[in-house]
Design a protein around this motif. Structure first.
Motif, PDB file in Angstrom:
ATOM      1  N   GLN A  47      -3.126 -41.557 -34.636  1.00 40.99           N
ATOM      2  CA  GLN A  47      -2.756 -42.578 -33.649  1.00 40.99           C
ATOM      3  C   GLN A  47      -3.569 -42.429 -32.364  1.00 40.99           C
ATOM      4  OE1 GLN A  47       1.475 -43.222 -33.210  1.00 40.99           O
ATOM      5  NE2 GLN A  47       1.932 -42.290 -35.193  1.00 40.99           N
ATOM      6  N   ARG A  48      -4.895 -42.592 -32.511  1.00 42.07           N
ATOM      7  CA  ARG A  48      -5.794 -42.513 -31.351  1.00 42.07           C
ATOM      8  C   ARG A  48      -6.047 -43.915 -30.802  1.00 42.07           C
ATOM      9  NH1 ARG A  48      -8.000 -37.562 -30.713  1.00 42.07           N
ATOM     10  NH2 ARG A  48      -7.776 -36.114 -32.486  1.00 42.07           N
ATOM     11  N   PHE A  49      -6.134 -44.001 -29.472  1.00 40.64           N
ATOM     12  CA  PHE A  49      -6.329 -45.289 -28.811  1.00 40.64           C
ATOM     13  C   PHE A  49      -7.746 -45.806 -29.043  1.00 40.64           C
ATOM     14  CE2 PHE A  49      -2.660 -43.825 -26.381  1.00 40.64           C
ATOM     15  CZ  PHE A  49      -1.934 -44.995 -26.234  1.00 40.64           C
ATOM     16  N   VAL A  50      -7.812 -47.114 -29.403  1.00 39.14           N
ATOM     17  CA  VAL A  50      -9.101 -47.792 -29.459  1.00 39.14           C
ATOM     18  C   VAL A  50      -9.162 -48.939 -28.457  1.00 39.14           C
ATOM     19  CG1 VAL A  50      -9.516 -47.170 -31.870  1.00 39.14           C
ATOM     20  CG2 VAL A  50      -8.314 -49.311 -31.317  1.00 39.14           C
ATOM     21  N   PHE A  51      -7.957 -49.332 -27.946  1.00 41.29           N
ATOM     22  CA  PHE A  51      -7.928 -50.394 -26.946  1.00 41.29           C
ATOM     23  C   PHE A  51      -6.646 -50.279 -26.138  1.00 41.29           C
ATOM     24  CE2 PHE A  51      -6.393 -54.571 -25.591  1.00 41.29           C
ATOM     25  CZ  PHE A  51      -7.444 -54.981 -24.784  1.00 41.29           C
ATOM     26  N   ALA A  52      -6.755 -50.573 -24.839  1.00 46.80           N
ATOM     27  CA  ALA A  52      -5.579 -50.681 -23.955  1.00 46.80           C
ATOM     28  C   ALA A  52      -5.949 -51.580 -22.791  1.00 46.80           C
ATOM     29  CB  ALA A  52      -5.144 -49.308 -23.458  1.00 46.80           C
ATOM     30  N   ASN A  53      -5.158 -52.595 -22.525  1.00 51.02           N
ATOM     31  CA  ASN A  53      -5.478 -53.501 -21.420  1.00 51.02           C
ATOM     32  C   ASN A  53      -5.076 -52.895 -20.077  1.00 51.02           C
ATOM     33  OD1 ASN A  53      -2.723 -53.791 -21.411  1.00 51.02           O
ATOM     34  ND2 ASN A  53      -2.712 -56.040 -21.448  1.00 51.02           N
ATOM     35  N   ARG A  54      -5.349 -53.665 -19.037  1.00 51.53           N
ATOM     36  CA  ARG A  54      -5.187 -53.146 -17.678  1.00 51.53           C
ATOM     37  C   ARG A  54      -3.736 -52.726 -17.408  1.00 51.53           C
ATOM     38  NH1 ARG A  54      -6.923 -57.235 -15.174  1.00 51.53           N
ATOM     39  NH2 ARG A  54      -9.053 -56.516 -14.760  1.00 51.53           N
ATOM     40  N   LEU A  55      -2.759 -53.556 -17.799  1.00 48.11           N
ATOM     41  CA  LEU A  55      -1.366 -53.248 -17.518  1.00 48.11           C
ATOM     42  C   LEU A  55      -0.919 -51.986 -18.254  1.00 48.11           C
ATOM     43  CD1 LEU A  55       1.144 -54.128 -16.009  1.00 48.11           C
ATOM     44  CD2 LEU A  55       1.753 -55.625 -17.938  1.00 48.11           C
ATOM     45  N   PHE A  56      -1.418 -51.772 -19.486  1.00 47.95           N
ATOM     46  CA  PHE A  56      -1.060 -50.563 -20.228  1.00 47.95           C
ATOM     47  C   PHE A  56      -1.642 -49.330 -19.550  1.00 47.95           C
ATOM     48  CE2 PHE A  56      -1.050 -47.354 -23.456  1.00 47.95           C
ATOM     49  CZ  PHE A  56       0.064 -47.629 -24.244  1.00 47.95           C
ATOM     50  N   ARG A  57      -2.935 -49.456 -19.153  1.00 50.85           N
ATOM     51  CA  ARG A  57      -3.572 -48.310 -18.491  1.00 50.85           C
ATOM     52  C   ARG A  57      -2.858 -47.971 -17.184  1.00 50.85           C
ATOM     53  NH1 ARG A  57      -8.167 -51.455 -19.730  1.00 50.85           N
ATOM     54  NH2 ARG A  57      -8.512 -51.862 -17.501  1.00 50.85           N
ATOM     55  N   SER A  58      -2.411 -49.004 -16.457  1.00 51.95           N
ATOM     56  CA  SER A  58      -1.705 -48.777 -15.195  1.00 51.95           C
ATOM     57  C   SER A  58      -0.376 -48.064 -15.442  1.00 51.95           C
ATOM     58  CB  SER A  58      -1.471 -50.111 -14.488  1.00 51.95           C
ATOM     59  OG  SER A  58      -0.699 -49.926 -13.315  1.00 51.95           O
ATOM     60  N   ALA A  59       0.296 -48.490 -16.503  1.00 54.99           N
ATOM     61  CA  ALA A  59       1.571 -47.858 -16.812  1.00 54.99           C
ATOM     62  C   ALA A  59       1.381 -46.394 -17.174  1.00 54.99           C
ATOM     63  CB  ALA A  59       2.253 -48.602 -17.953  1.00 54.99           C
ATOM     64  N   MET A  60       0.239 -46.057 -17.828  1.00 55.71           N
ATOM     65  CA  MET A  60      -0.032 -44.678 -18.217  1.00 55.71           C
ATOM     66  C   MET A  60      -0.761 -43.899 -17.139  1.00 55.71           C
ATOM     67  SD  MET A  60       1.263 -44.242 -21.258  1.00 55.71           S
ATOM     68  CE  MET A  60       2.583 -45.276 -20.678  1.00 55.71           C
ATOM     69  N   SER A  61      -1.074 -44.593 -16.025  1.00 52.29           N
ATOM     70  CA  SER A  61      -1.844 -43.964 -14.934  1.00 52.29           C
ATOM     71  C   SER A  61      -3.146 -43.371 -15.475  1.00 52.29           C
ATOM     72  CB  SER A  61      -1.006 -42.878 -14.242  1.00 52.29           C
ATOM     73  OG  SER A  61       0.186 -43.404 -13.727  1.00 52.29           O
ATOM     74  N   ALA A  62      -3.843 -44.149 -16.320  1.00 47.85           N
ATOM     75  CA  ALA A  62      -5.081 -43.660 -16.954  1.00 47.85           C
ATOM     76  C   ALA A  62      -6.174 -44.713 -16.859  1.00 47.85           C
ATOM     77  CB  ALA A  62      -4.806 -43.311 -18.420  1.00 47.85           C
ATOM     78  N   THR A  63      -7.439 -44.255 -16.830  1.00 48.64           N
ATOM     79  CA  THR A  63      -8.584 -45.163 -16.884  1.00 48.64           C
ATOM     80  C   THR A  63      -8.947 -45.391 -18.341  1.00 48.64           C
ATOM     81  OG1 THR A  63     -10.186 -43.379 -16.816  1.00 48.64           O
ATOM     82  CG2 THR A  63      -9.423 -44.252 -14.701  1.00 48.64           C
ATOM     83  N   GLU A  64      -9.781 -46.412 -18.556  1.00 46.89           N
ATOM     84  CA  GLU A  64     -10.189 -46.702 -19.931  1.00 46.89           C
ATOM     85  C   GLU A  64     -10.929 -45.535 -20.547  1.00 46.89           C
ATOM     86  OE1 GLU A  64     -12.281 -50.314 -22.481  1.00 46.89           O
ATOM     87  OE2 GLU A  64     -12.413 -50.288 -20.296  1.00 46.89           O
ATOM     88  N   GLU A  65     -11.790 -44.843 -19.764  1.00 47.29           N
ATOM     89  CA  GLU A  65     -12.554 -43.718 -20.275  1.00 47.29           C
ATOM     90  C   GLU A  65     -11.645 -42.547 -20.655  1.00 47.29           C
ATOM     91  OE1 GLU A  65     -13.115 -45.293 -17.473  1.00 47.29           O
ATOM     92  OE2 GLU A  65     -14.939 -46.424 -17.997  1.00 47.29           O
ATOM     93  N   ASN A  66     -10.552 -42.335 -19.895  1.00 48.70           N
ATOM     94  CA  ASN A  66      -9.650 -41.221 -20.168  1.00 48.70           C
ATOM     95  C   ASN A  66      -8.645 -41.529 -21.277  1.00 48.70           C
ATOM     96  OD1 ASN A  66     -10.821 -39.698 -18.151  1.00 48.70           O
ATOM     97  ND2 ASN A  66      -9.369 -40.417 -16.581  1.00 48.70           N
ATOM     98  N   LEU A  67      -8.642 -42.788 -21.728  1.00 49.70           N
ATOM     99  CA  LEU A  67      -7.635 -43.184 -22.700  1.00 49.70           C
ATOM    100  C   LEU A  67      -8.211 -43.367 -24.101  1.00 49.70           C
ATOM    101  CD1 LEU A  67      -4.741 -45.613 -22.031  1.00 49.70           C
ATOM    102  CD2 LEU A  67      -6.120 -45.934 -24.072  1.00 49.70           C
ATOM    103  N   ILE A  68      -9.334 -44.051 -24.244  1.00 47.73           N
ATOM    104  CA  ILE A  68      -9.911 -44.344 -25.555  1.00 47.73           C
ATOM    105  C   ILE A  68     -10.260 -43.045 -26.280  1.00 47.73           C
ATOM    106  CG2 ILE A  68     -11.775 -45.507 -26.795  1.00 47.73           C
ATOM    107  CD1 ILE A  68      -9.744 -47.346 -25.435  1.00 47.73           C
ATOM    108  N   GLY A  69      -9.796 -42.964 -27.537  1.00 55.82           N
ATOM    109  CA  GLY A  69     -10.083 -41.797 -28.370  1.00 55.82           C
ATOM    110  C   GLY A  69      -9.024 -40.712 -28.296  1.00 55.82           C
ATOM    111  N   ARG A  70      -8.124 -40.802 -27.356  1.00 56.61           N
ATOM    112  CA  ARG A  70      -7.079 -39.793 -27.248  1.00 56.61           C
ATOM    113  C   ARG A  70      -5.839 -40.248 -28.023  1.00 56.61           C
ATOM    114  NH1 ARG A  70      -6.154 -38.581 -21.103  1.00 56.61           N
ATOM    115  NH2 ARG A  70      -4.979 -36.809 -21.980  1.00 56.61           N
TER     116      ARG A  70
END
Length: 488
Positions: A47-70
């Motif tokens: 269950q690794r991230f391949v996509f997350a929009n702005r609102l999801f990233r904001s909720a996780m307090s994460a940037t796109e670079e820190n989220l994709i692949g994790r």
């Protein structure tokens, strides 16, 4: 776009249904980036991230670079609970959509937000589940509003519990009458006072019929007067009611009429109120009034008896010294006799321990005995022991008879004679017989207070009976007391 057939391996490989050709990756990315939902796609068993929009990233307090692949657990940290893990695994294994309501997400700032989450399966070209699409809506305001409403509801419930406890402690009945519809509400305590079972409805007709006939017009008029706003809307009234079982009770009712404006005029709307069962208080007041009357009666009797003893002693004494000594002895005997009846006229507990009928009779008659002449009184009967309560009542009755005899009967005349005899069988039977006193012309026109008190004492407190025979040669009294009450 079908939510169950959107992405296969990521944003670059999303396959659209017919008619979606020409929709560019940039346009899709811009669309998903700005929708008011938190959207994310995870792929593979880990269950690794391949996509997350702005609102999801904001909720996780994460940037796109820190989220994709994790992995989801790496990104969510402490917000990743076993519940979310179980649901995600269930989607991956069964392909059935799952959801959560009000799921908490703690931001890095420490603030907690709440989300309604929907988990949908992502399938590849062979229709195999390869990932999960997450859709989440921020419902923090709704959760907070619900929480505040629950807090207020608990406060209201607590307030109502406190009010109910206070009402229960005061044993008040609560009632309400809708002046426009006629609907009536009574609390359980209100129904209990009126003798109405909890399951029976309270109606205006029942209330009206329960009011004592002698009080009904006054009570109904007082209530009807509240329809006029100029009345002030206040109700304070004490009256009697008759329960279905025939028991009479006194109630104290307080109420207030609420008015509302209808077509520019004040009209009666609802009448709210409380009642208190005042029966015991009214009985206590009656007892106090009876005691006051008894006290006045006793004081008058004491003066009359003292006057009679002075006259009797003066006729028999030869010197002032002899008169003083005889009079002192009689007054002291009178004081001892009066002390015997004190519990009965003050309402206090009688002295512990038993006594006998003979001892009581001797104590009561002692003030009337002339020790310098043959006794005009005789006592006959077996040794009968009686308890403190019965002794107090019997003393009261004999004291009343002796008082009346010294004022109007055999003990008021030098030739008068008195005989007291008793026997014990199925009941204790005591006979009081006066002779050679003033000629009686029959029973008195009205029963005096002392006679009423004696009758009530024997019948109500000892379960017995007392009968008077007003014969010309003298009064005869018969007293019967059940043996079961002698040891009281």
């Amino acid at each position: 776009m079908s939510p169950t057939q959107s992405w296969a391996y990521g944003l670059n490989e999303i396959r659209f249904q017919a008619g979606a050709e020409g929709f560019s990756r940039e346009a899709l990315s811009e669309l998903l980036e700005n929708v008011p939902l938190a959207i994310a796609v995870t792929l593979g068993p880990q269950q690794r991230f391949v996509f997350a929009n702005r609102l999801f990233r904001s909720a996780m307090s994460a940037t796109e670079e820190n989220l994709i692949g994790r992995t989801v657990q790496e990104v969510m940290g402490k917000s990743y609970t076993p519940d979310i893990g179980v649901l995600r695994q269930k989607v991956f294994e069964t392909g059935e959509p799952q959801g959560l309501e009000g799921y908490p997400i703690v931001l890095t700032s420490g603030t907690t937000t709440y989300w309604d989450v929907k988990l949908l399966p992502v399938r590849d070209g062979d229709d195999r589940i390869s990932g999960i699409l997450t859709l989440a809506a921020n419902v923090t305001e709704r959760v907070k509003a619900r929480s505040e409403a629950e807090i207020k509801a608990r406060e209201v419930a607590l307030h109502n519990e406190r009010l109910a406890l206070a009402v229960e402690a005061t044993e008040m009945g609560l009632w309400e009458w809708n002046a426009q519809t006629g609907e009536t509400f009574w609390s359980d305590r209100q129904k209990d006072i009126f003798g109405l079972s909890k399951g029976e409805p309270a109606t205006y007709e029942f209330w009206h019929s329960a009011i004592h006939p002698e009080d009904r017009e006054r009570v109904v008029s007082s209530v009807e007067a509240l329809s006029d706003p100029r009345s002030g809307g206040q109700l304070h009234i004490e009256h009697r009611i008759v329960r279905p079982d025939g028991e009479l009770r006194w109630i104290l009712s307080h109420g207030r009429m609420l008015y509302e404006i209808v077509n520019g005029e004040l009209k009666p709307a609802r009448l709210l109120g409380t009642i208190i069962d005042a029966t015991e208080r009214r009985r206590n007041e009656e007892i106090r009034q009876l005691l006051v009357q008894e006290l006045n009666h006793r004081v008058k009797n004491l003066f009359a008896m003292t006057s009679g003893m002075i006259a009797l002693t003066a006729r028999m004494a030869e010197t002032p010294k002899q008169m003083a000594e005889a009079l002192r002895g009689r007054i002291e005997a009178l004081a001892r006799a009066h002390e015997l009846i004190r519990p009965a006229i003050t309402g206090t507990e009688p002295t512990d321990g038993e006594t006998s009928v003979e001892e009581i009779a001797q104590a009561i008659l002692a003030p009337h005995i002339n020790r310098d002449a043959p006794s005009s009184m005789t006592l006959e009967g077996p040794a009968v022991r009686i308890g403190p309560k019965a002794a107090t009542i019997l003393t009261l009755v004999l004291h009343e008879l002796a008082t009346n005899a010294s004022k109007y009967g055999a003990l008021s005349a030098p030739e008068g004679r008195l005989n007291i005899a008793w026997r014990q069988g199925a009941t204790l039977t005591l006979l009081w017989r006066e002779e050679n006193g003033p000629i009686l012309q029959g029973p008195p026109a009205t029963e005096g207070f002392g006679s009423k008190l004696a009758r009530r004492s024997v019948t109500d407190q000892l379960g017995g009976a007392i009968a008077y025979e007003w014969e010309p040669e003298g009064l005869k009294v018969r007293i019967e007391v059940p043996l079961s009450h002698l040891n009281d």
